[in-house]
Design an enzyme around this catalytic site. Structure first.
Site, PDB file in Angstrom:
ATOM      1  N   LYS A   1      33.433 -10.092 -10.482  1.00 11.46           N
ATOM      2  CA  LYS A   1      34.233  -9.153 -10.851  1.00 11.46           C
ATOM      3  C   LYS A   1      34.595  -8.337  -9.240  1.00 11.46           C
ATOM      4  O   LYS A   1      33.461  -7.883  -8.571  1.00 11.46           O
ATOM      5  CB  LYS A   1      33.617  -7.975 -11.556  1.00 11.46           C
ATOM      6  CG  LYS A   1      34.280  -6.958 -11.603  1.00 11.46           C
ATOM      7  CD  LYS A   1      34.141  -5.550 -10.714  1.00 11.46           C
ATOM      8  CE  LYS A   1      34.674  -4.472 -10.825  1.00 11.46           C
ATOM      9  NZ  LYS A   1      36.296  -4.699 -10.249  1.00 11.46           N
TER      10      LYS A   1
ATOM     11  N   GLU B   1      22.818  -4.989  -2.570  1.00 16.78           N
ATOM     12  CA  GLU B   1      23.254  -4.942  -1.369  1.00 16.78           C
ATOM     13  C   GLU B   1      24.237  -3.707  -1.035  1.00 16.78           C
ATOM     14  O   GLU B   1      25.311  -3.779  -1.365  1.00 16.78           O
ATOM     15  CB  GLU B   1      24.006  -6.199  -0.814  1.00 16.78           C
ATOM     16  CG  GLU B   1      23.245  -7.357  -0.777  1.00 16.78           C
ATOM     17  CD  GLU B   1      21.939  -7.798   0.019  1.00 16.78           C
ATOM     18  OE1 GLU B   1      21.858  -6.765   1.047  1.00 16.78           O
ATOM     19  OE2 GLU B   1      21.461  -8.859  -0.159  1.00 16.78           O
TER      20      GLU B   1
ATOM     21  N   CYS C   1      28.919  -2.750   6.182  1.00 20.00           N
ATOM     22  CA  CYS C   1      27.588  -2.172   5.989  1.00 20.00           C
ATOM     23  C   CYS C   1      26.416  -2.393   7.106  1.00 20.00           C
ATOM     24  O   CYS C   1      25.743  -1.784   7.424  1.00 20.00           O
ATOM     25  CB  CYS C   1      27.138  -2.794   4.756  1.00 20.00           C
ATOM     26  SG  CYS C   1      27.047  -4.634   4.831  1.00 20.00           S
TER      27      CYS C   1
HETATM   28  P1  NAP Z   1      32.160   0.494  -4.355  1.00 24.48           P
HETATM   29  O1  NAP Z   1      33.154   1.471  -4.647  1.00 24.48           O
HETATM   30  O2  NAP Z   1      30.607   0.497  -4.659  1.00 24.48           O
HETATM   31  O3  NAP Z   1      32.741  -1.030  -4.763  1.00 24.48           O
HETATM   32  C1  NAP Z   1      32.100  -2.292  -4.908  1.00 24.48           C
HETATM   33  C2  NAP Z   1      32.147  -3.162  -5.995  1.00 24.48           C
HETATM   34  O4  NAP Z   1      31.648  -2.223  -7.236  1.00 24.48           O
HETATM   35  C3  NAP Z   1      33.717  -3.184  -6.308  1.00 24.48           C
HETATM   36  O5  NAP Z   1      34.010  -4.545  -7.043  1.00 24.48           O
HETATM   37  C4  NAP Z   1      33.948  -2.036  -7.424  1.00 24.48           C
HETATM   38  O6  NAP Z   1      34.952  -2.089  -8.367  1.00 24.48           O
HETATM   39  C5  NAP Z   1      32.706  -1.868  -8.178  1.00 24.48           C
HETATM   40  N1  NAP Z   1      32.205  -0.786  -8.788  1.00 24.48           N
HETATM   41  C6  NAP Z   1      32.608   0.373  -8.200  1.00 24.48           C
HETATM   42  N2  NAP Z   1      31.720   1.397  -8.927  1.00 24.48           N
HETATM   43  C7  NAP Z   1      31.098   0.714  -9.951  1.00 24.48           C
HETATM   44  C8  NAP Z   1      30.334   1.240 -11.043  1.00 24.48           C
HETATM   45  N3  NAP Z   1      30.336   2.267 -11.278  1.00 24.48           N
HETATM   46  N4  NAP Z   1      29.860   0.383 -12.077  1.00 24.48           N
HETATM   47  C9  NAP Z   1      30.356  -0.983 -11.846  1.00 24.48           C
HETATM   48  N5  NAP Z   1      30.876  -1.315 -10.617  1.00 24.48           N
HETATM   49  C10 NAP Z   1      31.369  -0.557  -9.876  1.00 24.48           C
HETATM   50  O7  NAP Z   1      32.081  -0.039  -2.623  1.00 24.48           O
HETATM   51  P2  NAP Z   1      33.056   0.441  -1.584  1.00 24.48           P
HETATM   52  O8  NAP Z   1      32.833   1.753  -1.292  1.00 24.48           O
HETATM   53  O9  NAP Z   1      34.485   0.002  -1.932  1.00 24.48           O
HETATM   54  O10 NAP Z   1      32.647  -0.426  -0.394  1.00 24.48           O
HETATM   55  C11 NAP Z   1      31.784  -0.117   0.626  1.00 24.48           C
HETATM   56  C12 NAP Z   1      30.263   0.148   0.499  1.00 24.48           C
HETATM   57  O11 NAP Z   1      29.770  -1.274   0.073  1.00 24.48           O
HETATM   58  C13 NAP Z   1      29.709   0.777   1.481  1.00 24.48           C
HETATM   59  O12 NAP Z   1      28.790   1.555   1.062  1.00 24.48           O
HETATM   60  C14 NAP Z   1      29.198  -0.543   2.107  1.00 24.48           C
HETATM   61  O13 NAP Z   1      27.986  -0.286   3.114  1.00 24.48           O
HETATM   62  C15 NAP Z   1      28.726  -1.338   1.079  1.00 24.48           C
HETATM   63  N6  NAP Z   1      28.511  -2.926   1.500  1.00 24.48           N
HETATM   64  C16 NAP Z   1      27.208  -3.120   1.416  1.00 24.48           C
HETATM   65  C17 NAP Z   1      27.287  -4.517   1.921  1.00 24.48           C
HETATM   66  C18 NAP Z   1      25.606  -5.171   2.058  1.00 24.48           C
HETATM   67  O14 NAP Z   1      25.642  -6.388   2.028  1.00 24.48           O
HETATM   68  N7  NAP Z   1      24.774  -4.424   2.066  1.00 24.48           N
HETATM   69  C19 NAP Z   1      28.218  -5.284   2.393  1.00 24.48           C
HETATM   70  C20 NAP Z   1      29.342  -4.760   2.319  1.00 24.48           C
HETATM   71  C21 NAP Z   1      29.876  -3.405   1.940  1.00 24.48           C
HETATM   72  P3  NAP Z   1      36.326  -1.438  -8.178  1.00 24.48           P
HETATM   73  O15 NAP Z   1      37.052  -1.771  -6.936  1.00 24.48           O
HETATM   74  O16 NAP Z   1      37.129  -1.888  -9.469  1.00 24.48           O
HETATM   75  O17 NAP Z   1      36.170   0.139  -8.390  1.00 24.48           O
END
Ligand code: NAP
Length: 452
Positions: free
Chosen positions: A152, A226, A260
């Protein structure tokens, strides 16, 4: 699902979503594919991952362009990302078998050992920031271990999601060993609930992690998270400032700051902070903002308008609480999701950029008086992903690295992922590990076999 070019704010294409019935049918097919996939040999899986690596390399220009168009990453970084995916495929093709071979343990049995067996269907919920790398670093170990995968992907990179699925098919993987679900996040819980799904991994924000982890917990399923980070970049009084400043720019600016493990809090000793800031300003003001497709561009757009707004608010709030603006702090005069590289000084506890993750091109400089204070500030974070320390004395660096509460520390190098080393965080940065032997063993049944 909509694919929008963030450099131009222009709709590229719309993709149909899967319905709840489609999703159930895909999960069922994936589960069935898993029954025969887990019986295949490592040699067979290795052949397919070698094909996949070759396809990635052969098609890297097209794939890199697709990534840049959908989420704004500058083209040279997109090309490097595709190459890194090919490397991960090769790495696990070569090493998975030895990482998962039985481990003999001597006991009162005539023979006892630990076997590592696949779990079955694993759901991967992935972010847009490294649209290929995040998926491959999950898929290569998981599939080599004999699992099957459901992806997903983030809603703003549907083109990348489908291109990845197509690559698996072209490489010769049996149908449904790797399947993409075109669904919004609101449908993720239903997938986790499905009895065919054994485990879930999510890379993304804390909010998404919390909701995925609670759904997994409710149904007693394994989860790896992550999440975000607010990595410290510690500059000691004896740091070589030439290398340090170059690394600071790379470590913060990669992917327009949307990583991240980007360096986010620059914790600098008071004796070098003037010189560090001056050199940083010189380097950052020379960066070329522009079209991400142009190989000469250093800084492209951020991935979505809401991400620019988030960073803008964090900078504004921090300035209101007393931070000093050294450079940037605004959008440039051009359409698209651009935000200028920004340097803030005099950042202190209580300010937004001190405590929150800044997912954009913002350098937050915090001045400290001693090594002890640097360590205390680095650990004064709810996150615990990575970090680095800069000093001419590697032993001093190592001592500090051991004291920082994160999943990884680098001395005189920026934090990066490498298939040979484990990757993951502690505290609110998540749990579990990806990559290396630790990563491939997250989604296996660690099984004791005792023979009398
Ligand atoms: P996000 O909103 O959490 O989205 C990431 C994924 O999760 C997407 O596929 C999103 O789908 C899905 N998602 C969002 N809300 C959800 C929920 N309530 N239930 C299930 N799935 C859900 O992340 P973002 O803000 O776009 O990305 C940035 C974040 O990711 C930052 O905090 C960054 O640090 C972190 N990150 C961490 C790593 C690591 O390896 N530690 C690597 C890269 C990024 P939709 O797009 O359909 O909402």
């Amino acid at each position: 699902m909509r694919s929008v070019n963030p450099a131009l704010n222009r709709l590229l294409r719309e993709y149909p979503d899967h319905s709840a019935e489609d999703v159930t049918a895909i999960i069922e097919k994936t589960w069935k594919a898993g029954l025969s996939w887990k019986e295949t040999s490592f040699a067979f899986r290795e052949g397919l991952f070698r094909n996949l690596a070759a396809l990635l390399r052969a098609d890297k220009d097209r794939l890199a362009r697709l990534m840049t168009e959908e989420m704004g990453k500058i083209i040279r970084e997109s090309l490097a990302e595709i190459e890194k995916c090919a490397m991960a495929c090769d790495y696990y093709a070569e090493n998975a078998e030895s990482m998962l071979k039985d481990e003999m343990v001597s006991t009162d049995a005539s023979r006892s050992f630990v076997a590592f067996q696949p779990l079955g269907v694993i759901l991967a919920v992935m972010p847009w920031n490294f649209p290929f790398w995040q998926v491959f670093r999950f898929a290569a170990p998981s599939l080599m271990a004999g699992n099957v995968a459901l992806l997903k992907h983030a809603s703003n990179v549907p083109g990348c999601a489908l291109a990845i699925e197509e690559l698996f098919t072209k490489a010769g993987f049996p149908e449904n060993v790797f399947s993409t679900l075109m669904i919004p996040s609101s449908m993720v819980e239903a997938v986790i609930t499905n009895q065919r799904v054994q485990a879930v991994t999510l890379t993304g924000s804390g909010a998404a992690g919390g909701s995925v982890a609670s759904a997994a917990a409710k149904h007693i399923k394994k989860a790896v998270l992550e999440l975000g980070g607010s990595d410290a970049f510690i500059v000691l009084d004896d740091a070589d400032l030439d290398n340090t400043v170059k690394a600071a720019v790379t470590g913060r600016m990669i992917n327009q700051g949307q990583s991240c493990i980007a360096a986010k809090r620059f914790i600098v000793d008071e004796t070098v902070v003037e010189e560090f800031t001056l050199r940083l300003l010189r380097a950052v003001s020379g960066l070329k903002t522009g079209d991400p497709m142009d190989p000469a561009t250093d800084m492209g757009p951020m991935a979505r308008p809401d991400l620019v707004e988030d960073v803008e608010k964090q900078v504004q709030k921090s300035l209101e609480s007393g931070a000093t603006l050294v450079y940037g702090g605004k959008r440039p005069q051009r359409p698209g999701c651009y935000y200028l590289p920004t340097i803030l000084r005099n950042v202190r506890k209580g300010m937004a950029v001190y405590h929150e993750e800044t997912f954009g091109p913002v350098f937050s400089i915090i001045t400290v008086k001693s090594e002890e204070e640097a360590i205390a500030v680095a650990n004064d974070s709810e996150f615990g992903l990575g970090g680095c320390v800069w000093t001419k004395d590697p032993e001093r660096g190592e001592k500090i690295a051991r004291k920082i509460e994160t999943g990884a520390m680098f001395v005189n190098g920026i934090t990066k992922s490498d298939p040979r080393l484990p990757f993951g965080g502690i505290k609110k940065s998540g749990y579990g590990r990806e990559l290396a032997t630790y990563g491939i063993r997250e989604f296996v049944n660690i099984k004791t076999i005792w023979i009398g």
